[in-house]
Scaffold this active site. Sequence first.
Site, mmCIF file in Angstrom:
data_model
loop_
_atom_site.group_PDB
_atom_site.id
_atom_site.type_symbol
_atom_site.label_atom_id
_atom_site.label_comp_id
_atom_site.label_asym_id
_atom_site.label_seq_id
_atom_site.Cartn_x
_atom_site.Cartn_y
_atom_site.Cartn_z
ATOM 1 N N LEU A 1 0.832 -1.196 0.000
ATOM 2 C CA LEU A 1 0.000 0.000 0.000
ATOM 3 C C LEU A 1 0.872 1.254 0.000
ATOM 4 O O LEU A 1 0.745 2.107 -0.864
ATOM 5 C CB LEU A 1 -0.939 -0.002 1.207
ATOM 6 C CG LEU A 1 -1.817 1.240 1.396
ATOM 7 C CD1 LEU A 1 -2.758 1.448 0.208
ATOM 8 C CD2 LEU A 1 -2.612 1.142 2.705
ATOM 9 N N GLU B 1 3.925 4.006 -0.328
ATOM 10 C CA GLU B 1 4.864 4.371 -1.380
ATOM 11 C C GLU B 1 5.864 5.382 -0.824
ATOM 12 O O GLU B 1 5.665 5.924 0.268
ATOM 13 C CB GLU B 1 4.110 4.951 -2.585
ATOM 14 C CG GLU B 1 3.150 3.944 -3.221
ATOM 15 C CD GLU B 1 2.455 4.464 -4.473
ATOM 16 O OE1 GLU B 1 2.680 5.642 -4.829
ATOM 17 O OE2 GLU B 1 1.697 3.698 -5.088
ATOM 18 N N PRO B 2 6.947 5.646 -1.561
ATOM 19 C CA PRO B 2 7.943 6.591 -1.043
ATOM 20 C C PRO B 2 7.364 7.948 -0.668
ATOM 21 O O PRO B 2 7.831 8.586 0.279
ATOM 22 C CB PRO B 2 8.947 6.707 -2.202
ATOM 23 C CG PRO B 2 8.853 5.395 -2.911
ATOM 24 C CD PRO B 2 7.408 5.004 -2.825
ATOM 25 N N GLY C 1 2.749 7.716 2.666
ATOM 26 C CA GLY C 1 2.717 6.798 3.794
ATOM 27 C C GLY C 1 1.401 6.941 4.537
ATOM 28 O O GLY C 1 0.440 6.231 4.266
ATOM 29 N N ARG D 1 19.667 -10.607 40.486
ATOM 30 C CA ARG D 1 20.687 -9.580 40.715
ATOM 31 C C ARG D 1 20.627 -9.101 42.163
ATOM 32 O O ARG D 1 19.548 -8.695 42.642
ATOM 33 C CB ARG D 1 20.457 -8.408 39.760
ATOM 34 C CG ARG D 1 21.345 -7.202 39.986
ATOM 35 C CD ARG D 1 22.769 -7.467 39.582
ATOM 36 N NE ARG D 1 23.524 -6.220 39.480
ATOM 37 C CZ ARG D 1 24.845 -6.164 39.341
ATOM 38 N NH1 ARG D 1 25.538 -7.288 39.286
ATOM 39 N NH2 ARG D 1 25.448 -5.000 39.243
ATOM 40 N N GLN E 1 16.153 -0.226 31.770
ATOM 41 C CA GLN E 1 16.516 0.509 32.983
ATOM 42 C C GLN E 1 16.713 -0.441 34.164
ATOM 43 O O GLN E 1 17.640 -0.273 34.961
ATOM 44 C CB GLN E 1 15.431 1.543 33.312
ATOM 45 C CG GLN E 1 15.792 2.503 34.430
ATOM 46 C CD GLN E 1 16.883 3.477 34.016
ATOM 47 O OE1 GLN E 1 17.097 3.707 32.837
ATOM 48 N NE2 GLN E 1 17.580 4.047 34.990
ATOM 49 N N GLY F 1 19.940 -2.031 34.026
ATOM 50 C CA GLY F 1 21.036 -1.089 34.164
ATOM 51 C C GLY F 1 22.015 -1.182 33.013
ATOM 52 O O GLY F 1 21.626 -1.289 31.844
ATOM 53 N N GLU G 1 1.624 0.052 9.895
ATOM 54 C CA GLU G 1 0.168 -0.089 9.722
ATOM 55 C C GLU G 1 -0.607 1.073 10.334
ATOM 56 O O GLU G 1 -1.636 0.901 10.981
ATOM 57 C CB GLU G 1 -0.297 -1.440 10.273
ATOM 58 C CG GLU G 1 0.296 -2.585 9.463
ATOM 59 C CD GLU G 1 -0.328 -3.928 9.737
ATOM 60 O OE1 GLU G 1 -1.523 -3.972 10.088
ATOM 61 O OE2 GLU G 1 0.385 -4.925 9.572
ATOM 62 N N THR H 1 0.751 5.074 11.745
ATOM 63 C CA THR H 1 1.452 5.592 12.924
ATOM 64 C C THR H 1 0.456 5.811 14.062
ATOM 65 O O THR H 1 -0.758 5.906 13.851
ATOM 66 C CB THR H 1 2.137 6.923 12.606
ATOM 67 O OG1 THR H 1 1.119 7.907 12.328
ATOM 68 C CG2 THR H 1 3.073 6.803 11.413
#
Length: 390
Positions: free
Chosen positions: A133, A135-136, A139, A275, A343, A346, A370, A372
């Site tokens: 669908l 194209e350059p 979008g 940890r 995070q 770490g 699909e 944004t």
Amino acid sequence: MPDRAPQPVDRQLPTDEARDLISLVRDIAQREIAPKAAEEEDAGHFPRELFSLLSDSGLLGLPYDSEYGGGDQPYEVYLQVLEELSMARLTVGLGVSVHTLASYALAAYGTKEQRTEHLPAMLGGGLLGGYCLSEPASGSDAASLRTRAVRDGDDWVINGTKAWITHGGIADFYTVMARTGEEGPRGVTAFLVPGDAEGLSAAAPEKKMGMKGSPTAQIHLDGVRVPDDRRIGEEGQGFSIALSALDGGRLGIAACAIGLAQAALDEALRYAKERRQFGKPIADFQGLRFMLADMATQIEAGRALYLSAARLRDAGRPFSKQAAMAKLHCTDTAMRVTTDAVQILGGYGYTADFPVERFMREAKVLQIVEGTNQIQRMVIARHLAGPEAR
């Protein structure tokens, strides 16, 4: 470090058949997908052999009619399969979602003759699909696409370039949207184009920050000749077909996002229990416990949201708004959860010795593909407040 097997998710499945299906998928994920995920993603290797295995196992056509080789599964079940696959490796889960998206136009809008001829191979014959669908230069504004198909006797001749095509260059078939009439959405028609059609070629795969094992490339159509019996639906119906496909596809992306987020949470929780700092596991520190609680809550909320939308779809009720909400929430959740997982680990989280840095890089694209997440907000707002004033 190789990826560890996904931890089982306690699922509420509607039938014994669905429970058996999830058990099969988990077994494949643990034995065949997860052990090689980190190595193959780092090498940029697309696991075509896994998709052959999934096809042989009946997992590439789950939501479609068994008359044509599908699995007769409701979306409620199919999406949980995608989540399980994405927990093991996003390239595989998203690949199945894209294949399902590429098969949708023919399954939903094709004639009985077209479905009988093509769907069995597409759904269970080892073929892999791509969806063309974007194209350059088009979008988010997909209705402005420039690829054109011109009638020539009993054939159509297609010229143009499609962009950001998952499986570009390796797909066996492409569902291609091309302009056959006036400007705007009413002049677009859908076609089923063979991957080996003369005049069809792929550019070099894009170099991406994540999903390196999933090839994304431009597709060039230079005088590709397609017979009229490969036109899907009526002339000018292509854009509505595309939007209908994307509603289901957005639910697929939502499920993939929750699978990725769940994998990140599992890794963060495992690390936090092992940890030790200041003489005790870091999971005992309230700051980290609250992070883990928030991550788990966001994942459960996302899972409930995509399943709720899936049940609307299965019941034949409108679900476009809920699909956009699910895609928006679940992919934003994946980004937050994977960032928090880095995070929690770490400095180790920032290294390739642990998979969470890859999860974080992979999560970003889910907020883009699909539609944004800005487009999802526009879709939701239109359902709530109507079209924008002109």
